[in-house]
Design an enzyme around this catalytic site. Structure first.
Site, PDB file in Angstrom:
ATOM      1  N   LYS A 181      62.535  40.704  48.838  1.00  9.30           N
ATOM      2  CA  LYS A 181      61.497  39.724  49.179  1.00  9.30           C
ATOM      3  C   LYS A 181      60.609  39.455  47.970  1.00  9.30           C
ATOM      4  CE  LYS A 181      61.201  40.233  54.157  1.00  9.30           C
ATOM      5  NZ  LYS A 181      60.530  40.901  55.258  1.00  9.30           N
ATOM      6  N   LYS A 236      74.936  32.057  60.242  1.00  9.32           N
ATOM      7  CA  LYS A 236      73.848  32.604  61.048  1.00  9.32           C
ATOM      8  C   LYS A 236      72.893  31.520  61.542  1.00  9.32           C
ATOM      9  CE  LYS A 236      70.590  36.387  60.786  1.00  9.32           C
ATOM     10  NZ  LYS A 236      69.704  37.105  59.907  1.00  9.32           N
ATOM     11  N   LYS A 241      65.876  29.708  61.998  1.00  5.95           N
ATOM     12  CA  LYS A 241      64.864  28.642  62.053  1.00  5.95           C
ATOM     13  C   LYS A 241      64.767  27.947  60.711  1.00  5.95           C
ATOM     14  CE  LYS A 241      62.089  29.881  65.879  1.00  5.95           C
ATOM     15  NZ  LYS A 241      61.351  31.068  66.253  1.00  5.95           N
TER      16      LYS A 241
END
Ligand code: SF4
Length: 324
Positions: A111, A190, A193
Site C-alpha cells: 500500500k 475479481k 468497486k
C-alpha cells in the site's frame, strides 16, 4: 467456538463480498458459534475518508449485514469505535510489537508503495487488528490468505504478552473458510468497486439488467450461430453461483452447440440473481427507512461487546501494572 471478524464500511457490499466473506459469517452464525462481527471504522480511517460519507457507509453496511441475515440475537454486531477497549489494547500491544516484524508486513509495504500518503495508522493497522481479535479472546478468525501474515502477528503478540506478563490470551487459529472469487462483469478476475464491474447486494432490477446486458461474455461468440465456451465466460461463472443444475446444463448445451444467444443466457441469470437479491434489497430498504432501528441494533451489539472487551482490558491492566 468464539469467532471475531471485521468488515470495513466501504459502502454497500457487492456479490464478491457476499461470496468471499458474508456467506462465511452467516455459516458460522448459523452453526451456533459465538460470533463477534465488527464494522471496523477505525481501520477505515487509515486512508482518507469524507466524514459524512463514512457515517452514511456505516449505517448502510449495518443495514446490509442485517438484510443478508446477520441476526443480532445470535451474533454480536457492532461498530469498532463504540468499543474503546480495541484501541486501548492496541496501544499496549504496539509496545510489544517488534519493529522489524512490523516493517515486514507485506500489505503495508504494498500500500505504501502505491500511496505516498501512507500514515502511521496504516503502518500499525495489524496491531489494531490483533487487538480486535485478542480483546474477545477469540478462538478463531475467518481470514483470506492475504490476511494470514497479520494473524501470525496476532499469535506472536499473544504469546509475547503471555510470556512477559500473564497467560491471558488464546493464540487464535486461522479458519480457512471457503472463499469463492466472483469474477467481474467486465470479465476480469475479481468483482470490485474500484473497477466498477460489480452488482451490489441491494441493486434494483433495472440496474442489474443494465449491467448484465452489457457484461462481457466469451469474446469468440460474436453472433448466436458461433459456438461458445462457458468455461471462459464470466456469465457462466455467475450462473454457477445462482443457477440450479437444470439451468447450468441448459447454458452449457446451448452455448457449446450455439442453440442459445448470450442475451437468452443473461436473461436466465438475471432471473436467478434477482430471485436471490430481491428479498435482500427489500429488507435493506425497509431498514434504511428506519435508521434508528439499525442504530439501536448496533448499540445493543456494542453493549454486549463492551462487556466482554472491558473485562479483558481490566485483566490486561492488572497484568501489566496499571492497577494501583
Ligand atoms: Fe457466456 Fe452464456 Fe454467451 Fe455462452 S451463451 S458465451 S455462457 S453468456
Amino acid at each position: 467456538m468464539r469467532v471475531f471478524s471485521g468488515i470495513q464500511p466501504t459502502g454497500i457490499p457487492h456479490l464478491g463480498n457476499y461470496f468471499g466473506t458474508l456467506i462465511n459469517w452467516l455459516k458460522l452464525q448459523n452453526e451456533g458459534h459465538e460470533c463477534f462481527y465488527s464494522i471496523v471504522n477505525q481501520h477505515a480511517i487509515t486512508v482518507p475518508q469524507e466524514p459524512k460519507l463514512l457515517s452514511q457507509n456505516i449505517i448502510q453496511m449495518a443495514a446490509t449485514l442485517l438484510a443478508v441475515g446477520i441476526d443480532p440475537q445470535k451474533s454480536t454486531l457492532f461498530v469498532q469505535s463504540d468499543v474503546p477497549a480495541h484501541i486501548q489494547l492496541a496501544w499496549i500491544l504496539s509496545c510489544l510489537a517488534p519493529m522489524g516484524q512490523m516493517e515486514r508486513m507485506i500489505q503495508y509495504k504494498e500500500k505504501a508503495k502505491s500511496d505516498n500518503t501512507a500514515n502511521l495508522g496504516l503502518f500499525s493497522y495489524p496491531v489494531l487488528q490483533a487487538a480486535d481479535i485478542l480483546i474477545y479472546k477469540a478462538d478463531t478468525v475467518p481470514v483470506g490468505i492475504d490476511q494470514a501474515q497479520h494473524l501470525e502477528l496476532t499469535r506472536i503478540l499473544a504469546k509475547k504478552f503471555n510470556n512477559q506478563f500473564k497467560e491471558l490470551f488464546k493464540e487464535p487459529q486461522t479458519l480457512h473458510t471457503q472463499t469463492t472469487k466472483v469474477v467481474g462483469l467486465d470479465g476480469t478476475a475479481k468483482m470490485s468497486k474500484s473497477k466498477n464491474n460489480y452488482i451490489s447486494l441491494v441493486e434494483d432490477e433495472d440496474t442489474i439488467w443494465k449491467k448484465l446486458s452489457v457484461a462481457a461474455t466469451d469474446p469468440a461468440r460474436i453472433k448466436k450461430s458461433d459456438p461458445g465456451n462457458p468455461e471462459i465466460c464470466n456469465i457462466y461463472s455467475l450462473h454457477q453461483l445462482f443457477s440450479n443444475q437444470k439451468d447450468l446444463d441448459w447454458v452449457v448445451d446451448g452455448c457449446i452447440n450455439a442453440k442459445i444467444g448470450c442475451i437468452d443466457c443473461k436473461k436466465q441469470l438475471f432471473k436467478n440473481i434477482t430471485d436471490f437479491l430481491n428479498p435482500i434489497r427489500e429488507r435493506y430498504e425497509a431498514l434504511i427507512q428506519k435508521p434508528n432501528e439499525v442504530r439501536s441494533a448496533l448499540e445493543n451489539g456494542a453493549k454486549k461487546a463492551n462487556k466482554v472487551a472491558s473485562t479483558t482490558l481490566q485483566e490486561v491492566y492488572e497484568s501489566i501494572g496499571f492497577k494501583y
